[in-house]
Write a protein that holds these residues in place. Structure first.
Motif, mmCIF file in Angstrom:
data_model
loop_
_atom_site.group_PDB
_atom_site.id
_atom_site.type_symbol
_atom_site.label_atom_id
_atom_site.label_comp_id
_atom_site.label_asym_id
_atom_site.label_seq_id
_atom_site.Cartn_x
_atom_site.Cartn_y
_atom_site.Cartn_z
ATOM 1 N N VAL A 75 30.012 32.848 43.976
ATOM 2 C CA VAL A 75 29.858 31.581 43.268
ATOM 3 C C VAL A 75 30.869 31.530 42.113
ATOM 4 N N HIS A 76 31.406 30.322 41.866
ATOM 5 C CA HIS A 76 32.382 30.127 40.785
ATOM 6 C C HIS A 76 31.703 29.415 39.620
ATOM 7 N N ALA A 77 31.412 30.139 38.553
ATOM 8 C CA ALA A 77 30.735 29.527 37.399
ATOM 9 C C ALA A 77 31.511 28.344 36.805
ATOM 10 N N THR A 90 40.899 19.229 51.557
ATOM 11 C CA THR A 90 40.817 20.575 52.139
ATOM 12 C C THR A 90 41.303 21.578 51.101
ATOM 13 N N LEU A 91 41.089 22.858 51.405
ATOM 14 C CA LEU A 91 41.175 23.922 50.404
ATOM 15 C C LEU A 91 42.345 23.827 49.421
ATOM 16 N N LEU A 92 43.579 23.803 49.919
ATOM 17 C CA LEU A 92 44.711 23.963 49.002
ATOM 18 C C LEU A 92 44.867 22.754 48.078
ATOM 19 N N TRP A 94 42.352 20.792 47.251
ATOM 20 C CA TRP A 94 41.139 20.851 46.416
ATOM 21 C C TRP A 94 41.345 21.819 45.243
ATOM 22 N N LEU A 95 42.003 22.933 45.500
ATOM 23 C CA LEU A 95 42.299 23.884 44.413
ATOM 24 C C LEU A 95 43.216 23.224 43.382
ATOM 25 N N ASP A 96 44.279 22.574 43.864
ATOM 26 C CA ASP A 96 45.257 21.959 42.955
ATOM 27 C C ASP A 96 44.656 20.809 42.160
ATOM 28 N N ARG A 204 42.217 36.338 42.701
ATOM 29 C CA ARG A 204 41.656 35.081 43.241
ATOM 30 C C ARG A 204 41.762 35.015 44.764
ATOM 31 N N PHE A 205 42.981 35.118 45.264
ATOM 32 C CA PHE A 205 43.280 35.288 46.687
ATOM 33 C C PHE A 205 44.770 35.572 46.767
ATOM 34 N N THR A 206 45.236 36.016 47.903
ATOM 35 C CA THR A 206 46.607 36.493 48.017
ATOM 36 C C THR A 206 47.650 35.461 47.575
ATOM 37 N N SER A 230 36.987 38.744 46.375
ATOM 38 C CA SER A 230 38.083 37.806 46.587
ATOM 39 C C SER A 230 37.755 36.884 47.756
ATOM 40 N N HIS A 231 38.781 36.149 48.203
ATOM 41 C CA HIS A 231 38.636 35.234 49.344
ATOM 42 C C HIS A 231 39.485 35.746 50.502
ATOM 43 N N LEU A 232 39.042 35.483 51.722
ATOM 44 C CA LEU A 232 39.788 35.977 52.882
ATOM 45 C C LEU A 232 39.645 35.031 54.080
ATOM 46 N N SER A 233 40.797 34.688 54.661
ATOM 47 C CA SER A 233 40.837 33.947 55.936
ATOM 48 C C SER A 233 39.867 32.772 55.961
ATOM 49 N N GLU A 234 40.037 31.909 54.944
ATOM 50 C CA GLU A 234 39.119 30.780 54.788
ATOM 51 C C GLU A 234 39.569 29.577 55.613
ATOM 52 N N ASN A 235 40.875 29.235 55.492
ATOM 53 C CA ASN A 235 41.323 28.056 56.246
ATOM 54 C C ASN A 235 42.717 28.276 56.828
ATOM 55 N N ALA A 271 34.894 36.625 50.520
ATOM 56 C CA ALA A 271 34.246 35.360 50.871
ATOM 57 C C ALA A 271 34.922 34.749 52.089
ATOM 58 N N HIS A 272 34.114 34.171 52.944
ATOM 59 C CA HIS A 272 34.516 33.312 54.076
ATOM 60 C C HIS A 272 34.741 34.031 55.407
ATOM 61 N N CYS A 273 35.929 34.659 55.605
ATOM 62 C CA CYS A 273 36.221 35.301 56.899
ATOM 63 C C CYS A 273 35.897 34.350 58.058
ATOM 64 N N GLU A 296 28.150 26.064 53.419
ATOM 65 C CA GLU A 296 28.264 24.686 52.914
ATOM 66 C C GLU A 296 29.700 24.395 52.508
ATOM 67 N N CYS A 297 30.306 25.336 51.795
ATOM 68 C CA CYS A 297 31.709 25.155 51.386
ATOM 69 C C CYS A 297 32.601 25.008 52.611
ATOM 70 N N ASN A 298 32.382 25.835 53.611
ATOM 71 C CA ASN A 298 33.236 25.817 54.801
ATOM 72 C C ASN A 298 33.171 24.468 55.517
ATOM 73 N N SER A 322 26.737 30.720 47.671
ATOM 74 C CA SER A 322 26.614 29.273 47.448
ATOM 75 C C SER A 322 28.004 28.661 47.319
ATOM 76 N N ASP A 323 28.943 29.456 46.797
ATOM 77 C CA ASP A 323 30.327 29.032 46.585
ATOM 78 C C ASP A 323 30.457 27.695 45.879
ATOM 79 N N VAL A 324 29.588 27.453 44.894
ATOM 80 C CA VAL A 324 29.849 26.304 44.002
ATOM 81 C C VAL A 324 31.259 26.461 43.455
HETATM 82 N N1 GUN Z 1 40.377 30.351 47.548
HETATM 83 C C1 GUN Z 1 40.970 30.602 46.379
HETATM 84 N N2 GUN Z 1 40.271 30.097 45.348
HETATM 85 C C2 GUN Z 1 39.210 29.513 45.880
HETATM 86 C C3 GUN Z 1 38.098 28.804 45.314
HETATM 87 O O1 GUN Z 1 37.971 28.624 44.110
HETATM 88 N N3 GUN Z 1 37.177 28.346 46.205
HETATM 89 C C4 GUN Z 1 37.294 28.531 47.543
HETATM 90 N N4 GUN Z 1 36.344 28.065 48.344
HETATM 91 N N5 GUN Z 1 38.322 29.176 48.085
HETATM 92 C C5 GUN Z 1 39.256 29.652 47.261
#
Ligand code: GUN
Ligand code: FE
Length: 432
Positions: A75-77, A90-92, A94-96, A204-206, A230-235, A271-273, A296-298, A322-324
């Motif tokens: 979870v991200h506080a 989508t992820l990238l 959404w991050l930006d 955070r992630f690679t 960390s995060h791995l192979s999410e999208n 997280a994710h895989c 839910e995040c996925n 929960s990956d808020v």
């Molecule tokens: N990958 C890198 N940062 C994040 C984040 O904050 N949330 C999610 N879901 N994936 C990420």
């Protein structure tokens, strides 16, 4: 029960309708029974209270449900403030557009304090007893978050986030800063005297972390025996980007492993895989890496559906996140519900041989599966640390009086929220 201070572990008995997971297929239920806690550790569940425990104080929760506390592995506080927004991305993107600009605000400690207070209160009132939490790159704000979490009595791991590339100017560190701030953060935590709040390394992630930064964090992991998240192979675009950035790595997970950040030096959560290739899954298995499944995040940011059925069949260590704010809520009732729904989407549209997850299986993931990250946690079997939540399901009225205890627990996944959590115990300590 007397308040004997945070160090003292308590001994007591709770009476009520009790359920816990024995294994992924088996939810054990006891109507009107007793669960015994001695020095913060469960002695088991009994239909009749054994004589040995007759002198212990009994808290009578007759008619209410008593369940093991939930462990949120991801979870991200600092994303709590924008939950429910940006779900069209989508992820990238959404991050930006959401994650980085919001997280940048936490260098203002007054903002951080007000914002983290809302997050911490939410976690406190829900059914989560343990969590692994991403903060931001700001070490002082992260320590402030840890002070607040320590006060609650929850048991948490909290990470100062590391990112030294591919981020906006307002939210990025140099490699040297990132490592120095992490070292200072770890020293401050060591001096804090926290009893329940632990540091966890958090690249955070690679795409956000250079090889040099990863190697430096790997050295810290080894020196201090620290856990990693960390995060791995999410999208898919993320995975393609990692290939471009790190062409020498055979697969995404290898970018962590080659720096000693993949379970070699301490526990590790990825997280994710969702789209892990076979070699990656094999390495996750070999290194004992925990997968935080964040269904839910996925679904929200259209990443896909992780093959959790396969992970369970192969005996991997899996819990829920929960990956808020990729997930909209800290509630693991919701995460369990989404895990079932996502697995049905997978069975319908991705792989019809993947049998959907069942209610006992997702309950296992939220309790014993994720709890294993913290040790013997997430069950009432003898020897488990005593984390429990009391649920008032009379507030979910029905005319069906013939419901079994199993059915009562099952419907919580679909109907319950914070309002139904009326009691909480963590490692034998009563929070409320
Ligand atoms: N990958 C890198 N940062 C994040 C984040 O904050 N949330 C999610 N879901 N994936 C990420
Ligand atoms: Fe995340």
């Amino acid at each position: 029960m007397p308040e004997t201070g945070p160090e003292a572990q308590e001994s007591f008995v709770l009476r009520g309708d009790i359920a816990y997971s024995k294994d992924p297929e088996t939810l054990v239920t006891y109507e009107d029974a007793y669960v015994v806690c001695v020095d913060g550790v469960s002695r088991g569940v009994f239909k009749t209270l054994p004589d040995d425990y007759r002198d212990l104080p009994v808290e009578d929760y007759s008619g209410r449900l008593i369940l093991p506390g939930f462990s949120d592995l991801h979870v991200h506080a600092p994303q709590y403030q924008y939950r429910g927004n940006g779900m069209d991305l989508t992820l990238l993107d959404w991050l930006d557009q959401y994650a980085f600009p919001e997280e940048a605000k936490y260098s203002d400690l007054s903002y951080a304090e007000r914002a983290y207070d809302l997050f911490v209160e939410d976690l406190y009132v829900g059914a989560t007893t343990r969590a692994c939490i991403f903060a931001t790159i700001d070490p002082d704000a992260t320590l402030g978050l840890m002070d607040m979490l320590e006060e609650t009595g929850l048991i948490t791991c909290v990470g100062k986030v590391n990112m030294d590339r591919n981020a906006p100017e307002t939210y990025v560190e140099t490699t040297e800063e990132s490592l120095a701030d992490t070292q200072a953060f770890l020293e401050a935590v060591a001096e804090s005297g926290y009893l329940r709040t632990f540091p966890i390394l958090t690249p955070r992630f690679t795409p956000s972390c250079t090889r040099e930064l990863m190697d430096g964090l790997g050295r810290l992991a080894k020196e201090y025996g620290l856990p990693v998240q960390s995060h791995l192979s999410e999208n898919k675009p993320e995975i393609a980007w990692v290939k471009e950035l790190e062409p020498d790595a055979a697969f995404y997970g290898a970018t962590y492993d080659r720096s000693g950040l993949f379970g070699e030096n301490g526990k590790c959560i990825m997280a994710h895989c969702v789209h892990s290739v076979d070699e990656e899954v094999a390495l996750i298995n070999e290194r004992g890496v925990f997968i935080a499944h964040c269904p839910e995040c996925n679904l929200n940011i259209s990443s896909g559906v992780a093959p959790v059925r396969r992970y369970l069949e192969e005996g991997l260590r899996v819990g829920l996140g929960s990956d808020v704010a990729g997930g909209s809520t800290t509630s693991l009732f919701a995460a369990m519900r989404y895990a079932i729904i996502a697995s049905k989407v997978r069975a319908m549209f991705i792989n019809e041989n993947d049998r959907p997850l069942t209610f006992p299986e997702v309950f296992y993931l939220a309790t014993k599966g994720g709890g294993a990250f913290f040790g013997r946690v997430g069950s009432f079997e003898e020897g488990y640390e005593f984390d429990a939540v009391v649920i008032d399901d009379e507030a979910l009225p029905t005319m069906r009086e013939e419901q079994t205890l199993t059915e009562r627990v099952e419907r919580l996944l679909y109907l319950a929220d914070d309002r139904h959590v009326t009691g909480k115990y963590v490692a034998g300590r009563k929070l409320y």
